[in-house]
Design a protein around this motif. Structure first.
Motif, PDB file in Angstrom:
ATOM      1  N   LYS A 114       0.625  -1.159  -0.084  1.00 58.33           N
ATOM      2  CA  LYS A 114      -0.131   0.014  -0.041  1.00 58.33           C
ATOM      3  C   LYS A 114       0.926   1.472  -0.157  1.00 58.33           C
ATOM      4  N   CYS A 115       1.948   1.177   0.656  1.00 53.75           N
ATOM      5  CA  CYS A 115       2.883   2.371   0.376  1.00 53.75           C
ATOM      6  C   CYS A 115       4.026   2.095  -0.398  1.00 53.75           C
ATOM      7  N   HIS A 116       4.833   1.007  -0.423  1.00 58.74           N
ATOM      8  CA  HIS A 116       5.818   0.762  -1.541  1.00 58.74           C
ATOM      9  C   HIS A 116       5.722   0.186  -2.790  1.00 58.74           C
ATOM     10  N   GLY A 117       4.245  -0.121  -3.030  1.00 55.01           N
ATOM     11  CA  GLY A 117       3.847  -0.253  -4.420  1.00 55.01           C
ATOM     12  C   GLY A 117       4.049  -1.697  -4.881  1.00 55.01           C
ATOM     13  N   ALA A 118       3.191  -2.256  -5.661  1.00 48.83           N
ATOM     14  CA  ALA A 118       3.447  -3.452  -6.039  1.00 48.83           C
ATOM     15  C   ALA A 118       4.841  -4.025  -6.618  1.00 48.83           C
ATOM     16  N   GLU A 119       5.405  -3.079  -7.409  1.00 46.37           N
ATOM     17  CA  GLU A 119       6.696  -3.392  -8.073  1.00 46.37           C
ATOM     18  C   GLU A 119       7.855  -2.879  -6.924  1.00 46.37           C
ATOM     19  N   GLY A 120       7.628  -2.331  -5.957  1.00 41.78           N
ATOM     20  CA  GLY A 120       8.604  -1.731  -4.760  1.00 41.78           C
ATOM     21  C   GLY A 120       8.999  -0.355  -5.189  1.00 41.78           C
ATOM     22  N   LYS A 121       8.468   0.160  -6.088  1.00 38.62           N
ATOM     23  CA  LYS A 121       8.910   1.692  -6.403  1.00 38.62           C
ATOM     24  C   LYS A 121       8.645   2.669  -5.388  1.00 38.62           C
ATOM     25  N   GLY A 122       7.868   2.491  -4.403  1.00 36.64           N
ATOM     26  CA  GLY A 122       7.424   3.559  -3.376  1.00 36.64           C
ATOM     27  C   GLY A 122       6.313   4.470  -3.796  1.00 36.64           C
ATOM     28  N   ASP A 123       5.518   3.612  -4.706  1.00 39.53           N
ATOM     29  CA  ASP A 123       4.427   4.365  -5.576  1.00 39.53           C
ATOM     30  C   ASP A 123       3.196   3.715  -5.191  1.00 39.53           C
ATOM     31  N   GLY A 124       2.703   3.070  -3.870  1.00 39.42           N
ATOM     32  CA  GLY A 124       1.786   2.604  -3.492  1.00 39.42           C
ATOM     33  C   GLY A 124       0.509   3.726  -3.384  1.00 39.42           C
ATOM     34  N   PRO A 125      -0.436   3.074  -3.493  1.00 43.39           N
ATOM     35  CA  PRO A 125      -1.685   3.802  -3.059  1.00 43.39           C
ATOM     36  C   PRO A 125      -1.861   5.053  -2.095  1.00 43.39           C
ATOM     37  N   ALA A 126      -1.156   4.431  -0.886  1.00 44.23           N
ATOM     38  CA  ALA A 126      -1.089   5.225   0.285  1.00 44.23           C
ATOM     39  C   ALA A 126       0.011   6.321   0.086  1.00 44.23           C
ATOM     40  N   ALA A 127       1.074   6.104  -0.555  1.00 44.86           N
ATOM     41  CA  ALA A 127       2.326   6.769  -0.638  1.00 44.86           C
ATOM     42  C   ALA A 127       2.055   8.444  -0.750  1.00 44.86           C
ATOM     43  N   ALA A 128       1.015   8.845  -1.209  1.00 45.56           N
ATOM     44  CA  ALA A 128       0.726  10.351  -1.343  1.00 45.56           C
ATOM     45  C   ALA A 128       0.269  10.876   0.046  1.00 45.56           C
ATOM     46  N   THR A 129      -0.083   9.902   0.688  1.00 51.72           N
ATOM     47  CA  THR A 129      -0.734  10.373   2.239  1.00 51.72           C
ATOM     48  C   THR A 129       0.557  10.824   2.872  1.00 51.72           C
ATOM     49  N   LEU A 130       1.512  10.314   2.844  1.00 52.95           N
ATOM     50  CA  LEU A 130       2.783  10.353   3.770  1.00 52.95           C
ATOM     51  C   LEU A 130       3.648  11.594   3.537  1.00 52.95           C
ATOM     52  N   ALA A 131       4.351  12.169   4.676  1.00 51.32           N
ATOM     53  CA  ALA A 131       5.204  13.194   4.547  1.00 51.32           C
ATOM     54  C   ALA A 131       6.385  13.090   3.837  1.00 51.32           C
ATOM     55  N   THR A 132       6.943  11.747   3.845  1.00 53.16           N
ATOM     56  CA  THR A 132       8.140  11.347   3.138  1.00 53.16           C
ATOM     57  C   THR A 132       7.890  10.230   2.049  1.00 53.16           C
ATOM     58  N   ASN A 133       8.509  10.236   0.888  1.00 56.22           N
ATOM     59  CA  ASN A 133       8.209   9.174   0.144  1.00 56.22           C
ATOM     60  C   ASN A 133       8.913   7.921   0.339  1.00 56.22           C
ATOM     61  N   PRO A 134       7.974   6.783   0.281  1.00 54.21           N
ATOM     62  CA  PRO A 134       8.496   5.520   0.766  1.00 54.21           C
ATOM     63  C   PRO A 134       9.602   5.003  -0.072  1.00 54.21           C
ATOM     64  N   ARG A 135      10.147   4.400   0.436  1.00 54.36           N
ATOM     65  CA  ARG A 135      11.494   3.816  -0.235  1.00 54.36           C
ATOM     66  C   ARG A 135      11.529   3.076  -1.576  1.00 54.36           C
ATOM     67  N   ASN A 136      12.100   3.578  -2.515  1.00 57.34           N
ATOM     68  CA  ASN A 136      12.044   2.848  -3.900  1.00 57.34           C
ATOM     69  C   ASN A 136      12.934   1.477  -4.039  1.00 57.34           C
ATOM     70  N   PHE A 137      12.475   0.360  -3.716  1.00 55.56           N
ATOM     71  CA  PHE A 137      13.437  -0.626  -3.491  1.00 55.56           C
ATOM     72  C   PHE A 137      13.995  -1.217  -4.879  1.00 55.56           C
ATOM     73  N   THR A 138      13.624  -0.630  -5.746  1.00 58.81           N
ATOM     74  CA  THR A 138      14.319  -0.942  -7.320  1.00 58.81           C
ATOM     75  C   THR A 138      15.382   0.022  -7.568  1.00 58.81           C
ATOM     76  N   ASP A 139      15.783   0.907  -6.693  1.00 60.21           N
ATOM     77  CA  ASP A 139      17.030   1.741  -6.895  1.00 60.21           C
ATOM     78  C   ASP A 139      17.938   1.200  -6.343  1.00 60.21           C
ATOM     79  N   CYS A 140      18.621   0.361  -7.139  1.00 65.64           N
ATOM     80  CA  CYS A 140      19.828  -0.529  -6.655  1.00 65.64           C
ATOM     81  C   CYS A 140      21.226   0.357  -6.048  1.00 65.64           C
TER      82      CYS A 140
END
Length: 118
Positions: free
Chosen positions: A39-65
């Motif tokens: 919900k925060c980190h997104g289905a593909e781990g990009k930090g773009d989940g549906p709840a990400a916009a409600t957070l003060a800080t963007n969730p970590r993008n796990f695809t950023d190696c």
């Protein structure tokens, strides 16, 4: 006799050092990720989940190696278990110590690392 006992003791110590590490349960980790993290980190781990916009800080993008490669497993474990603030990161990343056991958290760490495709 003492030499035999010493040899057996040394072999036991060496054998314990080579006990295999528990294999991650990736299917269970994926299910936990999909249920609680996506919900925060997104289905593909990009930090773009549906709840990400409600957070003060963007969730970590796990695809950023580049970034993920600088974060060791112990730190990721602590972030999941104790929350982001426990390691100086965003308090938006909540603690999951009440929701996951240590083995489940280790499995999540292993699963999160699969998003980085080099």
């Amino acid at each position: 006799m003492n030499r035999l006992i010493s040899s057996i003791g040394a072999c036991a110590i060496i054998a314990c050092a080579f006990v295999p590490v528990r294999a991650a349960d990736m299917a269970a980790a994926k299910q936990n990720y999909d249920t609680f993290c996506m919900k925060c980190h997104g289905a593909e781990g990009k930090g773009d989940g549906p709840a990400a916009a409600t957070l003060a800080t963007n969730p970590r993008n796990f695809t950023d190696c580049g970034t993920m490669g600088k974060i060791d497993d112990k730190t990721m474990f602590n972030v999941i278990k104790n929350g982001g603030a426990s390691v100086g990161l965003s308090k938006d990343m909540q603690s999951w110590s009440a929701g996951f056991g240590d083995d489940e958290i280790h499995d999540l760490v292993a699963y999160v690392k699969t998003f980085c495709k080099k």
